[in-house]
Design an enzyme around this catalytic site. Sequence first.
Site, PDB file in Angstrom:
ATOM      1  N   GLN A   4     -15.299   1.346   7.136  1.00 35.81           N
ATOM      2  CA  GLN A   4     -14.509   1.184   8.368  1.00 35.81           C
ATOM      3  C   GLN A   4     -15.203   1.850   9.556  1.00 35.81           C
ATOM      4  OE1 GLN A   4     -13.304   2.002   5.383  1.00 35.81           O
ATOM      5  NE2 GLN A   4     -11.203   1.313   5.081  1.00 35.81           N
TER       6      GLN A   4
ATOM      7  N   LYS B  45      -8.282   8.972   5.205  1.00 36.54           N
ATOM      8  CA  LYS B  45      -9.328   8.280   4.453  1.00 36.54           C
ATOM      9  C   LYS B  45     -10.163   9.236   3.602  1.00 36.54           C
ATOM     10  CE  LYS B  45      -9.950   4.781   4.200  1.00 36.54           C
ATOM     11  NZ  LYS B  45      -9.357   4.018   3.081  1.00 36.54           N
TER      12      LYS B  45
ATOM     13  N   ARG C 201       0.864  -1.184   0.000  1.00 39.16           N
ATOM     14  CA  ARG C 201       0.000   0.000   0.000  1.00 39.16           C
ATOM     15  C   ARG C 201       0.906   1.242   0.000  1.00 39.16           C
ATOM     16  NH1 ARG C 201      -4.917   0.071   4.059  1.00 39.16           N
ATOM     17  NH2 ARG C 201      -5.797   1.326   2.362  1.00 39.16           N
TER      18      ARG C 201
ATOM     19  N   ASP D 202      -2.896   9.095   7.702  1.00 36.01           N
ATOM     20  CA  ASP D 202      -2.041   8.083   7.079  1.00 36.01           C
ATOM     21  C   ASP D 202      -0.663   8.639   6.759  1.00 36.01           C
ATOM     22  OD1 ASP D 202      -4.955   7.131   6.478  1.00 36.01           O
ATOM     23  OD2 ASP D 202      -3.603   5.409   6.361  1.00 36.01           O
TER      24      ASP D 202
HETATM   25  O1  MRU Z   1      -7.696   2.172   4.196  1.00 34.00           O
HETATM   26  P1  MRU Z   1      -7.534   2.130   5.690  1.00 34.00           P
HETATM   27  O2  MRU Z   1      -8.686   1.500   6.383  1.00 34.00           O
HETATM   28  O3  MRU Z   1      -6.200   1.546   6.095  1.00 34.00           O
HETATM   29  O4  MRU Z   1      -7.514   3.677   6.115  1.00 34.00           O
HETATM   30  C1  MRU Z   1      -7.270   3.993   7.449  1.00 34.00           C
HETATM   31  C2  MRU Z   1      -7.407   5.441   7.748  1.00 34.00           C
HETATM   32  O5  MRU Z   1      -7.590   6.261   6.890  1.00 34.00           O
HETATM   33  C3  MRU Z   1      -7.211   5.850   9.189  1.00 34.00           C
HETATM   34  O6  MRU Z   1      -7.946   7.002   9.468  1.00 34.00           O
HETATM   35  C4  MRU Z   1      -5.723   6.161   9.419  1.00 34.00           C
HETATM   36  O7  MRU Z   1      -4.920   5.115   8.998  1.00 34.00           O
HETATM   37  C5  MRU Z   1      -5.443   6.441  10.854  1.00 34.00           C
HETATM   38  S1  MRU Z   1      -5.349   4.938  11.809  1.00 34.00           S
HETATM   39  C6  MRU Z   1      -4.900   5.303  13.380  1.00 34.00           C
END
Ligand code: MRU
Length: 353
Positions: free
Chosen positions: A193, A245, A86, A234
Amino acid sequence: MIPPLRWNDDARRVELLDQTRLPMDEVWVDIDTVEQMAEAIRSLRVRGAPAIGIAAGYGVVLSVRSEVENPQAVALAACDRLSATRPTAVNLFYALRRMRSVVDEHPEADREALFHLLLEEAQAIEREDRAAGKQLGEHGLTLLQDGMTVMTHCHAGGVATSGYGTALAPLVLGTERGLSLRAVVDETRPLMQGSRITAWELQRAGIPATLITDSMAGHVMQQGQVDAIIVGADRIAANGDVANKIGTYALAVLAGAHQIPFYVAAPLSTVDFETLRGEDIEIEERDAEEVRHGFGRQTAPDDVAIYNPAFDVTPARFITAIITERGIVKPPFGPALRTLADERTTSAPDAAL
Ligand code: MRU
């Protein structure tokens, strides 16, 4: 809080909570190989920026769990494989850089010795993240008051980290200390999520939560039902622009329009000083089927064009403050983040639990 994974020392394998099965099933899957870990990260069985870094660290450990010819080369190949899973969350690359350094610093170590050195490093990354979550929760809590309602997006709680969470940590700590706090949770299309994982975790923590679909966020803010917004991150660019996200940017703009404070909670391992501005962050684009055919039912025509970016970038000017384990920073973020990061490297690691 439930952690996203457990290391099984007897079996020398990872047991991973399959987050794609939440909230209906709590299924723990055995991960024995680098390839299984790469698949788990790619398919979001483990997800959330800190959690995928921790998972990748253990993935490198797995590469040398049994006899291999050239353990250093095998471990470095594992780092390469896992870094291709990723692109957006920088914690993945932060953890793999640390794992690579262990390999580079021990060119003569035999396989068993390298296995133990890598395991120690993976466990240190996990421990430091847990401590950071607790500390940033404490700082975040200073921004909340009894009776507040906090909106959050996606999932930035226990299973997205080492078990403490980022955006959810202040809510959890505040509730433990007797504050009456409520949450408004965005469903978070297309992979849900928010509804699948955040709502589940908040229920377990005894925090009253109301689930809304993403398109209801503006209406709920306009009606005065939100006192603050806290999201995770992220990757935070050196100037404070934040990738999180998809949908986060829209929330930040709406928050500005309604004078609602918009906070980002993240450990300093999420700050990428090599990426100067948000425009330079690579945004993961995921399979169109996640939008066309999510959760067992087709909801769009076969041949319609679909665009499915997993993240967006919120420019720093829309962010009220960034909550880290070393304190809360206000704009201008660049110099303040740099100062905190420098303190972090010159003092003892954040590992107290
Ligand atoms: O695609 P994902 O579910 O990995 O995305 C996660 C997010 O965007 C979270 O908000 C981010 O990683 C913060 S986790 C503490």
